[in-house]
Design an enzyme around this catalytic site. Sequence first.
Site, PDB file in Angstrom:
ATOM      1  NE  ARG A 136     -26.900  77.198  11.423  1.00 40.18           N
ATOM      2  CZ  ARG A 136     -25.954  76.543  11.749  1.00 40.18           C
ATOM      3  NH1 ARG A 136     -25.149  76.071  11.244  1.00 40.18           N
ATOM      4  NH2 ARG A 136     -26.839  75.747  12.723  1.00 40.18           N
TER       5      ARG A 136
ATOM      6  CE  LYS B 220     -29.582  73.311  12.822  1.00 39.16           C
ATOM      7  NZ  LYS B 220     -29.452  72.318  11.947  1.00 39.16           N
TER       8      LYS B 220
ATOM      9  CD  GLU C 292     -24.257  68.733   6.426  1.00 36.90           C
ATOM     10  OE1 GLU C 292     -23.573  69.054   7.109  1.00 36.90           O
ATOM     11  OE2 GLU C 292     -25.326  69.009   5.111  1.00 36.90           O
TER      12      GLU C 292
HETATM   13  N1  PXG Z   1     -25.320  69.643   9.278  1.00 37.13           N
HETATM   14  C1  PXG Z   1     -26.185  69.711   9.570  1.00 37.13           C
HETATM   15  C2  PXG Z   1     -27.277  68.984   8.432  1.00 37.13           C
HETATM   16  C3  PXG Z   1     -26.574  69.789  10.122  1.00 37.13           C
HETATM   17  O1  PXG Z   1     -27.869  69.559  11.383  1.00 37.13           O
HETATM   18  C4  PXG Z   1     -24.574  70.492  11.488  1.00 37.13           C
HETATM   19  C5  PXG Z   1     -24.090  70.120  10.043  1.00 37.13           C
HETATM   20  C6  PXG Z   1     -23.906  70.335  12.349  1.00 37.13           C
HETATM   21  O2  PXG Z   1     -23.715  72.523  12.417  1.00 37.13           O
HETATM   22  P1  PXG Z   1     -23.960  73.308  13.842  1.00 37.13           P
HETATM   23  O3  PXG Z   1     -24.002  75.002  12.917  1.00 37.13           O
HETATM   24  O4  PXG Z   1     -24.555  72.162  14.440  1.00 37.13           O
HETATM   25  O5  PXG Z   1     -22.126  72.741  14.352  1.00 37.13           O
HETATM   26  C7  PXG Z   1     -25.798  70.230  11.109  1.00 37.13           C
HETATM   27  C8  PXG Z   1     -26.484  70.277  12.668  1.00 37.13           C
HETATM   28  C9  PXG Z   1     -29.358  66.324  16.172  1.00 37.13           C
HETATM   29  C10 PXG Z   1     -28.288  67.483  15.914  1.00 37.13           C
HETATM   30  O6  PXG Z   1     -30.303  66.219  16.589  1.00 37.13           O
HETATM   31  C11 PXG Z   1     -28.249  68.300  15.406  1.00 37.13           C
HETATM   32  C12 PXG Z   1     -27.674  69.252  14.957  1.00 37.13           C
HETATM   33  C13 PXG Z   1     -27.797  70.451  15.331  1.00 37.13           C
HETATM   34  C14 PXG Z   1     -28.911  69.845  16.533  1.00 37.13           C
HETATM   35  C15 PXG Z   1     -29.622  68.356  17.289  1.00 37.13           C
HETATM   36  O7  PXG Z   1     -28.750  65.554  15.653  1.00 37.13           O
HETATM   37  N2  PXG Z   1     -27.427  69.679  13.373  1.00 37.13           N
END
Ligand code: PXG
Length: 290
Positions: free
Chosen positions: A50, A149, A182
Amino acid sequence: MKIYINGKFYSKEKAAVSVFDHGLLYGDGVFEGIRAYKGRIFMLEAHVDRLFDSAKAIALEMPMTRKAMCEAVAKTCQANKTVDGYIRLIVTRGVGTLGLNPFTCLKPQVIIIVASIQLYPEQDYRDGLKVVTAGTIRNMQEAVNPNIKSLNYLNNILAKIEAINAGCKEAIMLNPQGFVSEATGDNIFAVKGNVIRTPPTSSGALIGITRAVVMDIATDAGFDVREEVMTRYDLYTADEVFLTGTAAEVIAVSLLDARKIGNGKPGKVTRKLETIFRRLAESSGYPIYK
Ligand code: PXG
């Protein structure tokens, strides 16, 4: 703490980037948040894939191969004697001039930080989260595509500020068409009977890795899992709503816009998926110590 920057390790105090790095000047860069459980890095290859896709989308040429990136992450975990931890993998555009032009930046910077994270206290997993819909909508796909991301998280941060100001820990974000996208750092699911729905990533959600794992787990557990365009009505009237993310894992939503979800307590489907997810996370992944 040992922090990896471009192949070398630095102490927390010495680890620094230039004020001319376009990651700082413009949020020009990409990142991943990854977890290690019991000496293994969960879904590392998927995170690196990703990251490379995000980089491709912003025309950032990666300075190393996917395999070398996986090894660098594992090496950083080794240097920190990590068994369980939270890994932040960052690639910035690098040092350039004060102009926008990214091609003045000659070398991307690869930064790997290993720390710990607890997004929500245990109590929130037992009781569920209170959530509101943010007024800030998700970025348009033909502006900054939310599938990227990137280091520019202001869209999500503005929504997070709204959540916190409303006394909640998370916000649901809608896309420009008004459909559910989301949460600010997590994907969203709704359970109704045997059907589990999540918005398609074309609704402006990140292509979440936890999301994909949970969809597989739920399918294996016999649920009818669907990616469907969703409105807030679908969330308000669901039996259960839960969020998924690397940091949060699987967490129930108990209250959304002052409507109780189901009976206002984490439901049995969420609990079941949470348990299966943790079991999988703790028993698979890229080994740190070979
Ligand atoms: N949506 C967004 C906008 C994200 O940033 C997710 C969904 C979930 O994706 P994954 O691949 O992790 O299942 C994310 C990921 C935090 C933090 O500090 C947030 C994420 C990852 C790590 C830390 O809030 N978001």
